[in-house]
Structures are given as C-alpha cells and as structure tokens.
Design a protein around this motif. Structure first.
Motif: not given
Length: 883
Positions: A316-320, A621-624, A627-628
């Motif tokens: 879902e996040t990828l689309g944003s 940074s991946l967690k922050s 999308i990591g």
C-alpha cells in the motif's frame, strides 16, 4: 554435552567434522534427515476441515442454517437443499481463497529465509539456514545473524549483540580460545559460544554448529512460538470497518423490509427468508478475504521482478512513494569495479585494460601490495568472492604480478581492524620477516586524518599542507571523471602493535581511482520515476565529485550545486536541513547516521520516502523510511531484517518497477471493492423498491444467494489480478491520507448499483407486461410470475458479470484497455454465464430455483438489459475523457 567446556579440536572430533573440509554434502544430507530442519516450530497449521468450519462462524450463516431447518420442517425440501448447497459452496470458495493467500505468503517467507555461509567439501557456499546441521562449519562476518548455536573455533575482533537472548544491549566480545569449566556459567558470559538469532556487529569468525532448531537456546525459550505474522494491513482494517458499517446498513434495510412486509401482510416466512438472503448477499463480508488474496498474489508477482516484499502493508505504501533515496554502488551502478589509475606523489600510472605490466617505482609497488594484503576478498582463475571493490584491487595485483596468494605466503596476517562506516578504513598487521608492517586502505580524507608522513621518491617525509594539497588535487581530478578514489598508507614496526595503535602515525603511499559504470537501464528508470512524480536521490559514501558526475550522467542531478557532503550536513541544524532538503539530489560522504537525518528531513515535508541500505548500520534509516529496501546480494542479514522489501538483483530499476506494481495492486483492490459494492447495492435497490411500492418481489431468496455466489467471488478476484493501467507511472503518487473512495470511486459504485437494480426491476416489469400484467396487478398467475422472475434473475446476474469489464479502468474504455487482455476475468464471466444458463435450462435445477427456460428472443432481451450498465459506464468515461 557442555560444548563451552572443551576445546575446539575436541568439539570437531566429537561432531566428526574436518576443520579444513567441513562436512561433505552427502553427510550433511544424512544429518538433515536425522535432525530435521533448523527452524523453530510454530503453532500447527489449520487443516482444510478447520478452515472450512471457520468460514461458517458468522451470525448470518447461523441464521441461514436455521432458515434451512425451518424449510425442512414445513416441507420445502428443495429450498432447504439450495440454501445448504449455497452455504457449503460459499465456505469452499472461502477456504480456497484463504488457502491460496496462505500458499502465496508461505512462498514469500521461503524467499526471505536467512542465509548462512558454510564450509562443505572444502568450499565456502551460501545455503538456507534451515538446511544447517550439527557439525556444519559456519563462517560469520559483520551484519549476519547467527543461524544456529555455534561453538566458535576461530575469531578475530568478534562482537555479537545478544539482546534477543540475554537482554543485554551492549555487544559481547567473543574469543574462540576460551574454555569454561563451570557448567552453570551464564549464557551472557560464554564468550566461546554464539547463539541462534543473535547478531554479529563486528569482526569475523568461524564456528561449528552444536545445536539446531528447537535444540538451540532460543528454541528452548520459544517452544510453541508462532512466528507467522497475521496482522491485517491498514487497507484490510479500513475495509473490514467499511464492511461492518455497510453490514449494519444492510441489516437495517432487511429489518425495514421485514417490518414493511409485516404491515403489508405479505407471507412472513417468505419475507423472512428474503431479508436474510439479502443480508447475506449485501454484506461485503468477503472484502478482507478478497484484499488478502489480491495482496498475496500481487506480492508473489512482484517477487518475479526481483522485489521481495516482506510485509503486506508495504504494498500500500509503495503506491505513495515520492522520494527514492538510493545507494550508488551496485544499485545505480553495475558493481563491477575496475582500477583505471594509480597515483603516487606527482605520478599517474594508467592501469592496462588487458594483460599485465610492471610497477617501476618503490612507492607504486608498496601501494599495490598494501591494497592486495588489506583485503578479505579472494580472486583465482578469473573468479572473485567478496566485496567488488576489494576484488578490483586483487585484479590490480594480478596485473602487476603481485597475486594475493603469493603476497600472503611471505606476509602472514597477525592482526586486523575490520572496515567500519565511521572510520571508513580497514587495517591489517602482517609479518615482514622478523618485523611487522601495518597496511591501511580507505577513504582518502580518512587516511589523511591518521597519516603524519608521505612516501616521496622512495623516502619517508613529513606530510605537509603542500603534499596534502597535491594528493587532494589528484583525488579531485579522478573524482571529476566519476572515479571512486581509495587511499593507502602503511607503517613499519619492530614489535607487535596493539590494534588501537595501528591507525596512528601512518605514511601515505598514494591513491587508486576505479570506476563502477552506471547500469544501462537505470537512466530510463530515473526518467520514468520523474514522470511518475517521484524524485530520485543518491546517497553514497563516495567523494562529492564522483557522486555528482554519476548523478549528472544518469539524469538525477543537473549541477554540482545539487550535491552536499556529510561534513556540510553536520554543519546544518535540523531546522536548516529540513528547510533546504528539497534542493539536493546527491548526498556524498555520508555515514549511516546521516541517512536517518536525510529521511526525516524529507518526511518533514510530507514526503513518503523509500531508502536503500545494505550494511549493519543502515538498519535505523531503513526503519525510519516509509519503505526500507535492502540489497539481496550485498545486503547483511541485519539490513534485510530491518527492511520492508528486498531487491534480489540490487538494482534501482527494480525499485521503480516495484512502485509501478504497488500502484497497480492498490488500484486493482479498489476495482474489486467498487465492483462488489455495486453488485450488492443493485440487489438491495431491486428488493427494497419492490417492497416499498408493494410490488411483487422480483427475486426469491435462493436466487439472491445463487447470484451472490457467482458474482462476488471469481470476477472480483479476477479484477484483483488485472494487468493494471499502462499509464499508472504517468500519474502523481497517491496521497496516503486520500479516501479509498476518492477519484469518483463512490460515484461509480452508486451509479453501477442503481443501474443494475433498476434494470432488474425493468426486466421483471417486462416479463409481467409480456403477459398483460403490471407491477401493481392484484393476482398474478404462478407461470407469469415465474417467467418475470426468470427475466429479473438472469438480468441481475448477467449485468453484474458484464459490469465487471467496465471496472477494469476508471478512465479508459474497455476497448482501449483490451477486451480480452484479462483472461481470468473473461474466464470468470464465461463461467458465470454457463452456470446461469445451466440453472434455467436443466429441468430439475429450473424447478428448484423456480425459473423457466427462456426463448432465443428472451435471451436477446435480457442480454440487452444486462449490457446497459456496462454501456452507460463506458459512455460516462468517454464524456469525462473529452472534458
């Protein structure tokens, strides 16, 4: 056995493992059969029978089953059989959906299984950690999770973070040479052991597997632990809530229908069945299941393009995503380093592309020797293993007749300081006869910080500001050619040096310039990303000029003014960085801590940020990031564990492809949901209108349930796996706060539902009128009513099937999208049509459903009625496209 209380050689003897060869493949396979897979046991999976009965745990199903019992008691056996068959078929389809989604997620979990480096038959190979067996020799380095319980047999500067087991957050120092006699020694003190699920943070080691799976220390704690994540994604939760809300509305409407029927003195039992059937058909209880299977199948499809999504919410996040922060090496470039130039004081040496050469100067020989000895990579017979930069240095040694094998033979390594991202240096201490020599390589600015002298014309002289300027000019000249620059330094000693003292008082030898060519496909992907409203950003540890040259070559940056270095970042306050972040496209000489600041600065403007990483220190940074993204080839276990997505090819283009897939998956889910709501609304409109105006109800309860069965399952899933919009990457990223029904989705659902419902009533009226009756006629003969109900029954089902075609695109006509491009949808429509034809054509089924065979003329009429919602929606799309 207490493995920590005996020495390493005894452990190897006990486990029958050869120190140099490890286990043979045959012996490993035999032990795997004996000990089982190296994994923690979870809760037992639900059987198909359990899944089947889980589908029946619904209040409306209970009511429907109760209705079936009542129909048996009053002698309506046919109705009771149909109700039971529909309930069973619905449950079977639900089991199929859940099973299919589960299988897809299982396949993804297998792809993300941690890997382990093991020595088998004398070769170091990488295998799935679940295939480890007692006696395997495991090679450890920084960034890897410990895959099983190990007795260490060799260690160099090894530190392991064991908080998963001991709760102690500070890494423990390990030493393979220790032994512990006390059998009650606490786990946290066992420095010669490494335990499953803990993490190597520094150094390297080798250990022999002494416990796997549930026989590990973590296994003892984790008995009965189920590691499978079953949380719903945010979208599933939103749609489940929507389903509940619509469910309450539907139940309210059904109660209203029943109350009106009571006032109108209709057949109460018939209306009770109608109300319950309508509730079952109208409540979109299948929404979360449809979303789950569409997400799972979409994610499986993404894995085929080298993007493994670990967590479904990431789709879902990828689309944003509108900012992609990417590493340079290996992601934007080919990760095939080649040394082009060697620089010693005021002398450039061009390295030949092919063949060999000879280093004439002492400084050149020493520089190449340092670069070769200060590596952990291997290179033989044209094949290398390890870091590509180090492999390039070994190839340099081969070209100048200084192969690593020969150099190591006379210069044994006795100590080392591994590379880390803070120091940006790696150092080894090697024997030189009776003396010792320190070899250091790394970022040239870091070399200058620890150097006090330089080798000029074969002599060691103080490192003056003038000499520094000469070296820096050479480094900048190479950087301007998009070369990566590494420096080398050394120092000699008569005695063994403490590791903390090795990187002090060094003598500069010179520089090497190497190139990692950009990936050919990346330039096009960057152009696509920009068209899609996404800003690509480069983050690298390389020199500012090198990074800028590559970025401008790829079209990421326009000038050097769009770059900023790590030291300049440090000079900015958080407020200043947040304010000016949008003007930068290249961040050079950055540390992992800088990455977190960069992510948060972009996020402060409301951006949705994707961040790539491969190292241990990249985890924050991946967690922050929203999308990591971890590197599948060069990435450490830690970066993979902290990420939402893993690139199996470490390629920037794959990120862009994953965003395209993510956008399409979200759009497909939206299509399925709008289609389901349109169908449900159509049924409600037809029944509620009839009851309100005291007309005959055009559909029987069993007919409603049947239509729900053939339209709410396969067409909806087929829409969910649609190929997607070809122009999806020409649109701006979706706002994550945007309503699910934005962009006219609610209007489409309402329009479709009203058209389907009203046309069902129109078909029913047509059927009555054919025989001279009206909706309001008093007593209508049974055969006339059956004919009219058949017309309404077919129109309601077929119009929903045809309407699914129009749902494939909210803006483009079905002809432009491609009428037959979604074969699954065409198959679902044809299956629905065949089933509908069978029900009204086979005599005993027609009798059971209270329908009759239609003539060719009747079929023509119902197909015309059924096509109207599709045609109207296509006309609306064409009109909106002309504006």
């Amino acid at each position: 056995m207490n493995w920590f209380s005996v020495d390493a050689e005894e452990v190897l003897r006990e486990l029958q493992t050869d120190r140099k060869q490890g286990l043979s493949h045959q012996e490993a396979a035999s032990r795997l059969e004996k000990y089982g897979e190296n994994k923690l046991k979870g809760k037992p999976k639900k059987s198909l029978v359990a899944l089947f009965f889980a589908q029946l745990k619904d209040m409306l199903i209970y009511v429907l089953l109760g209705a079936a019992v009542i129909t048996v008691l009053i002698g309506e056996y046919t109705d009771s059989i149909i109700i039971l068959l529909v309930v069973i078929l619905n449950a079977i389809i639900g089991v199929f959906q859940e099973f299919k989604a589960g299988k897809a997620i299982e396949a993804l979990q297998k792809m993300t299984t941690p890997r382990a480096l093991v020595r088998r038959d004398g070769d170091v190979i990488e295998i799935d950690s679940k295939d480890l067996v007692p006696g395997d020799l495991v090679v450890l380095d920084a960034g890897r999770y410990i895959p099983a319980d190990l007795r260490l047999i060799e260690s160099v500067n090894l530190q392991i973070e064991e908080s998963a087991l001991t709760g102690e957050s500070v890494p423990s120092e390990k030493d393979a040479g220790h032994r512990f006699e006390d059998p009650k020694t606490p786990l946290g003190d066992l420095s010669n052991m490494a335990f499953m699920s803990t993490l190597v943070t520094y150094g390297r080691a080798e250990g022999v597997v002494v416990g796997t799976g549930m026989n590990t220390e973590i296994g003892k704690i984790a008995k009965g632990l189920d590691e499978t994540e079953t949380d719903l994604t945010p979208l599933q939760r939103r749609l489940a809530e929507l389903g509940k809300t619509l469910g309450y509305v539907a139940i309210g409407i059904c109660v209203l229908i029943f109350v009106i029927a009571l006032i109108q003195r209709r057949d109460l039992f018939e209306m009770f069945l109608t109300a319950i059937s309508l509730a079952v058909a109208a409540i979109p209880e299948g929404l979360p299941a449809i979303v789950a299977i569409v997400l799972a199948l979409g994610v499986t499809r993404m894995s085929r393009i080298n993007a493994i999504v670990k967590r479904l919410p990431a789709v879902e996040t990828l689309g944003s995503v509108n900012i992609i922060c990417s590493d340079k090496t290996g992601t934007l470039t080919q990760n095939k380093m080649t040394v082009l130039h060697v620089y010693t004081h005021r002398k450039f040496l061009d390295v030949p592309d092919e063949g060999t050469a000879t280093a004439q100067e002492t400084a050149e020989q020493k520089l190449i020797q340092t670069m070769v000895l200060c590596t952990d990579a291997t290179y033989a017979d044209g094949e290398g293993t390890g870091d590509p930069t180090e492999i390039a240095l070994l190839v340099l040694g081969e070209k100048y007749h200084m192969p690593k094998s020969e150099q190591e033979a006379g210069h044994e390594r006795v100590a080392e300081k591994p590379f880390d991202s803070d120091r940006k240096l790696m150092t080894t201490l090697n024997k030189e006869g009776s003396r010792y020599r320190v070899h250091t390589k790394g970022a040239f600015d870091s070399i200058l910080k620890v150097a006090t002298h330089a080798l000029v014309n074969g002599e060691k002289v103080p490192l003056t500001d003038e000499l520094k300027a000469d070296y820096l000019r050479a480094a900048e000249e190479m950087s301007d050619q998009a070369l990566r620059v590494l420096g080398a330094a050394y120092k000699d000693s008569d005695e063994l040096i403490d590791p903390d003292e090795m990187e002090k008082g060094l003598t500069v030898l010179g520089l090497v310039g190497m190139i990692d060519p950009p990936r050919l496909e990346v330039k096009d992907s960057i152009r696509q990303a920009k068209e899609a409203g996404i800003t690509p950003v480069m983050i690298t540890g390389d020199h500012q000029h090198t990074a800028a040259a590559i970025a401008m070559q790829l079209g990421m940056a326009d000038s050097l003014a769009q770059t900023i270095s790590g030291s300049d970042l440090d000079a900015l306050s958080d407020e200043e960085l947040n304010h000016g972040i949008t003007q930068y496209r290249v961040f050079s000489r950055v540390s992992p801590e800088h990455k977190v600041k960069i992510v948060k600065a972009f996020q402060s403007h409301g951006n949705i940020v994707s961040m790539t990483g491969d190292g241990v220190n990249d985890a924050p940074s991946l967690k922050s990031a929203d999308i990591g993204v971890a590197m599948g080839i060069t990435g450490t276990d830690v970066s993979k564990g902290a990420s939402d997505m893993i690139l199996t090819d470490d390629n920037f283009s794959t990120i862009v492809s994953a965003i395209r897939e993510g956008r399409n998956i979200y759009n497909n889910i939206k299509k399925s949901v709008v289609f389901l709501l349109s169908c449900n609304l159509g049924e409600i409109v037809a029944i509620l209108t009839s009851v309100l105006f005291f007309w005959p109800v055009p559909l029987l309860p069993t007919q409603i349930l049947w239509i729900n069965l053939i339209t709410d399952t396969f067409p909806a899933i087929a829409l969910g796996v649609d190929l997607g919009d070809k122009d999806v990457m020409k649109k701006k990223p979706r706002d994550p706060k945007e309503s699910f029904f934005a962009g006219g989705a609610a209007w489409r659902a309402l329009t479709g539902g009203l058209l389907i419902g009203l046309l069902t009533l129109a078909a029913f009226y047509f059927g009555l009128n054919e025989h001279g009756y009206q909706m309001w006629s008093g007593s209508i003969p049974e055969d006339v009513l059956t004919y009219a109900e058949t017309m309404a029954f077919v129109v309601l089902a077929v119009s929903q099937l045809f309407y699914s075609l129009s749902m494939r695109s909210a803006t483009h006509s079905i002809l432009r999208v491609g009428l037959f491009s979604n074969k699954y949808l065409i198959g679902a429509i044809l299956l629905g049509l065949v089933l509908q034809f069978t029900v009204i054509s086979v005599p005993f089924l027609a009798s059971a459903f209270h329908v009759q065979m239609l003539t060719l003329r009747d079929w023509f009429i119902v197909l015309v009625f059924a096509l109207i919602p599709l045609l109207v929606n296509e006309w609306i799309k064409s009109r909106s496209g002309q504006k």
